[in-house]
Design a protein around this motif. Structure first.
Motif, short mmCIF file in Angstrom:
data_model
loop_
_atom_site.label_atom_id
_atom_site.label_comp_id
_atom_site.label_asym_id
_atom_site.label_seq_id
_atom_site.Cartn_x
_atom_site.Cartn_y
_atom_site.Cartn_z
N SER A 182 -19.87 -20.23 -8.65
CA SER A 182 -20.79 -21.57 -9.15
C SER A 182 -20.81 -22.32 -7.77
CB SER A 182 -19.89 -22.63 -10.04
OG SER A 182 -20.36 -23.83 -9.79
N PRO A 183 -22.10 -22.36 -7.12
CA PRO A 183 -22.32 -23.42 -5.79
C PRO A 183 -21.78 -24.57 -5.71
CG PRO A 183 -24.43 -22.05 -6.78
CD PRO A 183 -23.24 -22.31 -7.76
N LEU A 184 -21.50 -25.13 -6.85
CA LEU A 184 -20.74 -26.51 -6.76
C LEU A 184 -19.25 -26.30 -6.49
CD1 LEU A 184 -20.99 -29.61 -6.67
CD2 LEU A 184 -20.66 -29.58 -9.12
N LEU A 185 -18.69 -25.31 -7.09
CA LEU A 185 -17.56 -25.20 -7.07
C LEU A 185 -17.01 -24.39 -5.61
CD1 LEU A 185 -16.28 -23.41 -10.55
CD2 LEU A 185 -15.89 -25.75 -9.55
N GLY A 186 -17.94 -23.84 -5.07
CA GLY A 186 -17.81 -23.29 -3.70
C GLY A 186 -17.82 -24.31 -2.73
N ILE A 187 -18.68 -25.39 -2.86
CA ILE A 187 -18.53 -26.72 -1.97
C ILE A 187 -17.31 -27.35 -2.17
CG2 ILE A 187 -19.74 -28.65 -1.58
CD1 ILE A 187 -22.48 -27.41 -2.17
N TYR A 188 -16.83 -27.57 -3.53
CA TYR A 188 -15.39 -28.08 -3.55
C TYR A 188 -14.37 -27.22 -2.77
CZ TYR A 188 -17.27 -30.76 -7.62
OH TYR A 188 -17.96 -31.73 -8.63
N THR A 189 -14.26 -25.88 -2.96
CA THR A 189 -13.27 -24.88 -2.26
C THR A 189 -13.44 -25.32 -0.89
OG1 THR A 189 -13.65 -23.34 -4.19
CG2 THR A 189 -12.68 -22.84 -1.85
N PHE A 190 -14.77 -25.35 -0.40
CA PHE A 190 -14.87 -25.81 1.22
C PHE A 190 -14.25 -26.86 1.83
CE2 PHE A 190 -17.55 -27.62 4.74
CZ PHE A 190 -17.54 -26.70 5.38
N PHE A 191 -14.45 -28.06 1.05
CA PHE A 191 -13.71 -29.26 1.37
C PHE A 191 -12.53 -29.44 1.13
CE2 PHE A 191 -18.45 -30.70 0.95
CZ PHE A 191 -18.37 -30.96 2.52
N LEU A 192 -11.92 -28.74 0.22
CA LEU A 192 -10.40 -28.97 -0.44
C LEU A 192 -9.66 -28.10 0.70
CD1 LEU A 192 -8.30 -29.78 -2.29
CD2 LEU A 192 -8.61 -27.85 -3.77
N THR A 193 -10.27 -26.79 1.35
CA THR A 193 -9.85 -25.93 2.02
C THR A 193 -9.75 -27.04 3.63
OG1 THR A 193 -10.37 -24.19 1.04
CG2 THR A 193 -9.81 -23.90 3.28
N GLY A 194 -10.78 -27.64 3.62
CA GLY A 194 -10.74 -28.53 4.96
C GLY A 194 -9.59 -29.44 4.81
N LEU A 195 -9.39 -30.17 3.70
CA LEU A 195 -8.14 -31.13 3.59
C LEU A 195 -7.14 -30.37 3.81
CD1 LEU A 195 -7.70 -34.04 2.73
CD2 LEU A 195 -7.65 -33.21 0.47
N LEU A 196 -6.74 -29.35 3.13
CA LEU A 196 -5.46 -28.48 3.38
C LEU A 196 -5.29 -28.10 4.70
CD1 LEU A 196 -5.40 -26.36 0.09
CD2 LEU A 196 -3.95 -28.36 0.50
N LEU A 197 -6.09 -27.67 5.33
CA LEU A 197 -5.96 -27.31 6.90
C LEU A 197 -5.70 -28.58 7.74
CD1 LEU A 197 -8.78 -24.54 7.28
CD2 LEU A 197 -6.44 -24.35 7.32
N PHE A 198 -6.44 -29.79 7.54
CA PHE A 198 -6.11 -30.87 7.84
C PHE A 198 -4.59 -31.42 7.94
CE2 PHE A 198 -5.66 -35.58 7.99
CZ PHE A 198 -5.94 -35.95 9.48
N LEU A 199 -4.11 -31.00 6.85
CA LEU A 199 -2.56 -31.14 6.58
C LEU A 199 -1.61 -30.23 7.02
CD1 LEU A 199 -2.74 -32.61 2.90
CD2 LEU A 199 -2.39 -33.85 4.81
N VAL A 200 -2.10 -28.81 6.97
CA VAL A 200 -1.23 -28.05 7.49
C VAL A 200 -1.34 -27.28 8.93
CG1 VAL A 200 -0.60 -25.53 6.86
CG2 VAL A 200 -1.00 -27.23 5.08
N GLN A 201 -2.62 -27.12 9.34
CA GLN A 201 -2.98 -26.49 10.56
C GLN A 201 -4.19 -27.09 11.06
OE1 GLN A 201 -0.83 -24.15 11.64
NE2 GLN A 201 -1.96 -23.61 13.62
N PRO A 202 -3.90 -28.31 11.69
CA PRO A 202 -5.06 -29.17 12.16
C PRO A 202 -5.83 -28.40 13.19
CG PRO A 202 -3.12 -30.66 12.08
CD PRO A 202 -2.81 -29.35 11.82
N SER A 203 -5.12 -27.68 14.00
CA SER A 203 -6.02 -26.69 15.03
C SER A 203 -7.16 -26.02 14.42
CB SER A 203 -5.18 -26.17 15.82
OG SER A 203 -4.29 -25.34 15.14
N GLU A 204 -6.90 -25.30 13.20
CA GLU A 204 -7.85 -24.35 12.47
C GLU A 204 -9.01 -25.05 11.82
OE1 GLU A 204 -7.99 -20.87 12.71
OE2 GLU A 204 -6.51 -21.17 14.30
N LEU A 205 -8.91 -26.35 11.76
CA LEU A 205 -9.90 -27.33 10.71
C LEU A 205 -11.21 -26.88 11.21
CD1 LEU A 205 -10.35 -29.18 8.39
CD2 LEU A 205 -9.96 -31.06 10.02
N LEU A 206 -11.46 -27.14 12.59
CA LEU A 206 -12.67 -27.19 13.24
C LEU A 206 -13.40 -25.60 13.12
CD1 LEU A 206 -13.04 -29.59 16.36
CD2 LEU A 206 -13.92 -30.19 14.00
N ILE A 207 -12.59 -24.95 13.34
CA ILE A 207 -13.03 -23.48 13.26
C ILE A 207 -13.51 -23.13 11.88
CG2 ILE A 207 -12.27 -20.85 13.58
CD1 ILE A 207 -10.32 -22.26 15.63
#
Length: 191
Positions: free
Chosen positions: A70-95
């Motif tokens: 689902s394209p919408l679920l893919g965008i949700y995954t993208f942003f949720l992963t970004g949020l998790l990376l912000f909490l866990v490994q901020p150095s990898e967030l921009l990458i």
């Protein structure tokens, strides 16, 4: 050449298989699990010195597969992963946001809307290349290491564009093989 061949309706069958098999709640749980796995894979680049650089590009795969479902679920995954990376490994967030994740969303949308491999790879490279440009020019992020400073050459930008095309094409083939394996296994398991 196989790049111009039309794909069979494999992607649509795989997406329908998931959508018909799971409820909306189960699909949201799948998004959460995929986001957690993607964040773990992406954070390996900053956690494990040498092996992590080999593992972290595979964070594209869960985003592609969820976006195909689902394209919408893919965008949700993208942003949720970004949020998790912000909490866990901020150095990898921009990458993740501008390279591997953006490539995953682009390829997933390409698989959803197009049938030819070359068009899917073009959508992927047209999402990856601007992301790399934003990283290099906008954030001055040393994607290729701190020693590499020359970004003013035409040949550098041309080789970077060709790299993004080739890298995207490799991911198209990997995703196609996984989907083909999944659909053939599902067809064999049906009575």
């Amino acid at each position: 050449m196989c790049f111009f061949k039309r794909m069979d309706p494999l992607v649509q069958r795989a997406a329908n298989s998931f959508q018909n098999r799971f409820s909306k709640t189960a699909l949201l749980v799948l998004v959460s699990i995929a986001s957690a796995i993607t964040a773990l894979i992406q954070s390996a680049g900053g956690t494990l010195p040498a092996v992590g650089l080999i593992i972290s590009p595979f964070s594209t795969l869960p985003v592609v597969l969820i976006t195909i479902i689902s394209p919408l679920l893919g965008i949700y995954t993208f942003f949720l992963t970004g949020l998790l990376l912000f909490l866990v490994q901020p150095s990898e967030l921009l990458i993740f946001l501008f390279t591997t994740g953006l490539l995953g969303v682009g390829l997933g949308h390409g698989f959803t809307f197009f049938q030819r491999r070359i068009l899917i790879a073009s959508i992927g490279s047209l999402s990856l290349f601007p992301g790399i440009c934003i990283m290099l020019l906008g954030f001055q992020f040393p994607l290729f290491g701190p020693e590499f400073q020359s970004t003013s050459s035409f040949y550098f930008w041309l080789s970077l564009f060709l790299f993004s095309c080739g890298y995207s094409l490799v991911w198209v083939e990997i995703t196609f093989l996984i989907l083909k394996k999944y659909v053939s296994r599902r067809l064999r398991s049906k009575p």
